[in-house]
Design a protein around this motif. Structure first.
Motif, PDB file in Angstrom:
ATOM      1  N   ASN A 154       0.834  -1.206   0.000  1.00 26.93           N
ATOM      2  CA  ASN A 154       0.000   0.000   0.000  1.00 26.93           C
ATOM      3  C   ASN A 154       0.870   1.259   0.000  1.00 26.93           C
ATOM      4  OD1 ASN A 154      -1.916   2.215   1.179  1.00 26.93           O
ATOM      5  ND2 ASN A 154      -3.265   0.600   0.461  1.00 26.93           N
ATOM      6  N   ILE A 155       1.808   1.367   0.952  1.00 25.97           N
ATOM      7  CA  ILE A 155       2.779   2.469   0.960  1.00 25.97           C
ATOM      8  C   ILE A 155       4.041   2.015   0.234  1.00 25.97           C
ATOM      9  CG2 ILE A 155       1.945   3.612   3.046  1.00 25.97           C
ATOM     10  CD1 ILE A 155       4.064   2.057   4.637  1.00 25.97           C
ATOM     11  N   GLY A 156       4.916   2.972  -0.103  1.00 25.40           N
ATOM     12  CA  GLY A 156       6.159   2.635  -0.791  1.00 25.40           C
ATOM     13  C   GLY A 156       7.159   1.939   0.124  1.00 25.40           C
ATOM     14  N   LYS A 157       8.174   1.304  -0.462  1.00 28.26           N
ATOM     15  CA  LYS A 157       9.162   0.547   0.333  1.00 28.26           C
ATOM     16  C   LYS A 157       9.979   1.450   1.253  1.00 28.26           C
ATOM     17  CE  LYS A 157       9.606  -3.412  -2.774  1.00 28.26           C
ATOM     18  NZ  LYS A 157      10.491  -4.173  -3.672  1.00 28.26           N
ATOM     19  N   LYS A 197       8.966   4.268   2.642  1.00 29.00           N
ATOM     20  CA  LYS A 197       8.092   4.648   3.763  1.00 29.00           C
ATOM     21  C   LYS A 197       7.873   3.461   4.693  1.00 29.00           C
ATOM     22  CE  LYS A 197       6.697   8.266   3.923  1.00 29.00           C
ATOM     23  NZ  LYS A 197       7.147   9.491   4.636  1.00 29.00           N
ATOM     24  N   LEU A 198       7.886   2.242   4.134  1.00 29.67           N
ATOM     25  CA  LEU A 198       7.758   1.036   4.967  1.00 29.67           C
ATOM     26  C   LEU A 198       8.946   0.920   5.928  1.00 29.67           C
ATOM     27  CD1 LEU A 198       6.363  -1.652   5.681  1.00 29.67           C
ATOM     28  CD2 LEU A 198       7.612  -2.704   3.782  1.00 29.67           C
ATOM     29  N   LEU A 240       9.734   3.339  13.319  1.00 31.88           N
ATOM     30  CA  LEU A 240       8.768   3.871  14.295  1.00 31.88           C
ATOM     31  C   LEU A 240       8.208   2.756  15.172  1.00 31.88           C
ATOM     32  CD1 LEU A 240       6.678   6.518  12.304  1.00 31.88           C
ATOM     33  CD2 LEU A 240       8.071   6.943  14.335  1.00 31.88           C
ATOM     34  N   VAL A 241       7.906   1.613  14.559  1.00 33.24           N
ATOM     35  CA  VAL A 241       7.358   0.478  15.318  1.00 33.24           C
ATOM     36  C   VAL A 241       8.383   0.003  16.350  1.00 33.24           C
ATOM     37  CG1 VAL A 241       6.632  -1.946  15.149  1.00 33.24           C
ATOM     38  CG2 VAL A 241       5.715  -0.264  13.546  1.00 33.24           C
ATOM     39  N   ARG A 242       9.666  -0.099  15.925  1.00 31.99           N
ATOM     40  CA  ARG A 242      10.729  -0.534  16.864  1.00 31.99           C
ATOM     41  C   ARG A 242      10.878   0.455  18.018  1.00 31.99           C
ATOM     42  NH1 ARG A 242      13.505  -2.874  12.315  1.00 31.99           N
ATOM     43  NH2 ARG A 242      14.375  -0.847  11.712  1.00 31.99           N
ATOM     44  N   GLU A 243      10.780   1.740  17.681  1.00 33.31           N
ATOM     45  CA  GLU A 243      11.015   2.788  18.675  1.00 33.31           C
ATOM     46  C   GLU A 243       9.829   2.974  19.623  1.00 33.31           C
ATOM     47  OE1 GLU A 243      11.393   7.634  18.612  1.00 33.31           O
ATOM     48  OE2 GLU A 243      11.975   6.543  16.800  1.00 33.31           O
ATOM     49  N   TYR A 269      -1.421  -8.797   5.087  1.00 36.14           N
ATOM     50  CA  TYR A 269      -0.548  -9.914   5.454  1.00 36.14           C
ATOM     51  C   TYR A 269       0.919  -9.550   5.240  1.00 36.14           C
ATOM     52  CZ  TYR A 269       1.483 -14.531   5.727  1.00 36.14           C
ATOM     53  OH  TYR A 269       2.252 -15.605   6.099  1.00 36.14           O
ATOM     54  N   ASN A 270       1.230  -8.925   4.087  1.00 33.19           N
ATOM     55  CA  ASN A 270       2.621  -8.537   3.791  1.00 33.19           C
ATOM     56  C   ASN A 270       3.148  -7.540   4.813  1.00 33.19           C
ATOM     57  OD1 ASN A 270       2.784 -10.154   1.482  1.00 33.19           O
ATOM     58  ND2 ASN A 270       1.951  -8.539   0.160  1.00 33.19           N
ATOM     59  N   LEU A 271       2.301  -6.601   5.211  1.00 35.68           N
ATOM     60  CA  LEU A 271       2.703  -5.613   6.219  1.00 35.68           C
ATOM     61  C   LEU A 271       2.959  -6.281   7.566  1.00 35.68           C
ATOM     62  CD1 LEU A 271       0.186  -2.806   5.215  1.00 35.68           C
ATOM     63  CD2 LEU A 271       2.673  -2.515   5.284  1.00 35.68           C
TER      64      LEU A 271
END
Length: 429
Positions: A47-50, A52-53, A59-62, A80-82
């Motif tokens: 959905n978003i670009g690589k 931005k992923l 951000l998720v780690r932090e 699922y990919n995300l």
């Protein structure tokens, strides 16, 4: 409180309001720890670009959120990919809306409707899990293996069928009640419009009730019908679930028995928040028209109600009303009047005036001459006519002749009083 990172991808095809998305997140009870935005067309895999992923991964780690929530609709494959990349629960805007619905549903019908919408949303996710298992990916659906996932899909379909039957019964019961209300002379109004436009507050003011009305999205999920008097006429007004931009078919279908109140109404009151900036009003007005079009309700007599005029200037209200009229004329929509009100402060004069006019143009009304030959019955006949229509003229004598607009469904009640009724070809002015 659950912590969430919000993701918004904007493009020429998807113009998403950040303010509305953040309001949805708050309404669902999330603490928003970050919002990530990107301008680009949809990436088929994520959905978003690589790039931005990768930023999202950081951000998720932090921040260690409980969920990552996308303002865009995700395909089952993208979700699922995300998840594989981020290893945190991924949901999109419509799953978020369903979470809010689940919290706000109180009646049995509303709970069934929410469950049906949730199950409809899950079907493609489960199918994607089965497809991936067959390709050798062992993740399954919520940790289930292939056999369990297949059985779960069967259970979903069985449960959906059962809910639809229950909702059909509710619909049939409502239809019986609606017909009875029409027979006894009620005019049926439906409140429609974007979520948080003030529909519940308007219903409270019209009916003198205190139904829950908060400054938040989707306060009303349960269908609420109340009565009030318009002049002498008996009116029933029904509040319906709020609209939202791009309301998907699975939600429209699940809430069809509730939204059908709009289709069956004599008049639709389309409520907008006039205190918002014009681009937002325009977006929400067009989104509401799209839902009404999908429901095949655009041919109904409609009054556009610009609510919350107390929060802006008279000049601003006038300007926005003119712009609404321009859209109506451009698109050839059946709007009888555009009025401004403040439901909160009971300023409904324009609305009452518009309704008095529109009611008498309804197909259920007609011009009749009523002849009363027994003088003692004149007061009773006049009282009944005033309750169900409008007296145009009265000629007293040995026989009293009354010309009036009345609901055709009430002719039987008048004939029981022994009067003579003759239809007139006189148009109402």
């Amino acid at each position: 409180m659950m912590r969430a990172i919000g993701v918004i991808r904007k493009s020429r095809r998807e113009r998403i309001s950040r303010e509305e998305f953040e309001e949805l997140l708050r309404s669902a009870g999330y603490e928003v720890v970050a919002i990530l935005e990107q301008n680009r067309e949809e990436h088929p895999k994520y959905n978003i670009g690589k790039g931005k992923l990768e930023e999202l991964k950081e951000l998720v780690r932090e921040l260690q959120p409980d969920k990552v929530i996308f303002a865009n609709k995700l395909t089952p494959s993208q979700a699922y990919n995300l998840w594989k990349e981020l290893r945190v629960e991924i949901i999109d805007k419509w799953q978020l809306v369903l979470e809010i619905f689940e919290r706000r549903a109180h009646s049995k019908e509303a709970k069934l409707q929410v469950e049906l919408a949730s199950l409809q949303y899950e079907v493609p996710l489960v199918k994607e899990a089965i497809r991936r298992i067959k390709l050798g990916d062992r993740a399954g659906f919520k940790g289930m293996g292939e056999y369990q996932t297949q059985q779960y899909l069967k259970h979903i379909r069985y449960r959906m069928g059962k809910i639809r039957k229950e909702l059909e019964r509710v619909k049939a019961d409502r239809e019986v009640k609606r017909k009875r209300r029409e027979e006894v002379g009620f005019i049926l109004l439906a409140l429609a419009g974007y979520t948080n436009a003030g529909k519940s507050t308007l219903l409270n003011t019209l009916a003198g009730e205190e139904i829950e009305a908060r400054d938040q999205m989707f306060t009303t999920l349960d269908t609420t019908t109340r009565r009030f008097k318009l002049g002498g006429k008996r009116v029933l007004v029904t509040d319906t679930v709020g609209f939202i931009d791009g309301l998907p078919p699975f939600i429209v279908e699940a809430f069809h028995s509730t939204l059908e109140e709009i289709v069956k109404a004599d008049i639709v009151l389309l409520v907008l928040d006039v205190s918002e900036p014009w681009p937002e009003i325009r977006r929400k007005f067009l989104a509401s028209l799209n839902v009404l079009r999908e429901l095949k309700a655009l041919d109904k007599p409609m009054v556009v109600v610009l609510n919350k005029r107390d929060l802006t200037s008279e000049e601003d209200v006038k300007d926005k009303a003119e712009r609404i009229i321009e859209i109506v004329e451009e698109r050839g929509i059946n709007v009888s009047r555009v009025v401004s009100i403040s439901a909160k402060f009971g300023q409904l004069e324009e609305l009452y005036g518009a309704l008095e006019e529109v009611v008498l143009t309804l197909p259920k009304y007609g011009a009749f001459e009523i002849t009363v030959r027994e003088p003692e019955k004149v007061p009773q006949v006049m009282a009944l006519i005033n309750a169900i229509g409008e007296v145009l003229s009265v000629e007293y004598g040995e026989e009293t002749k009354i010309e009036a607009y009345i609901q055709t469904g009430m002719i039987k009640e008048l004939t029981r009083l022994g009067v003579e009724i003759k239809r007139l070809n006189q148009p109402h002015q």
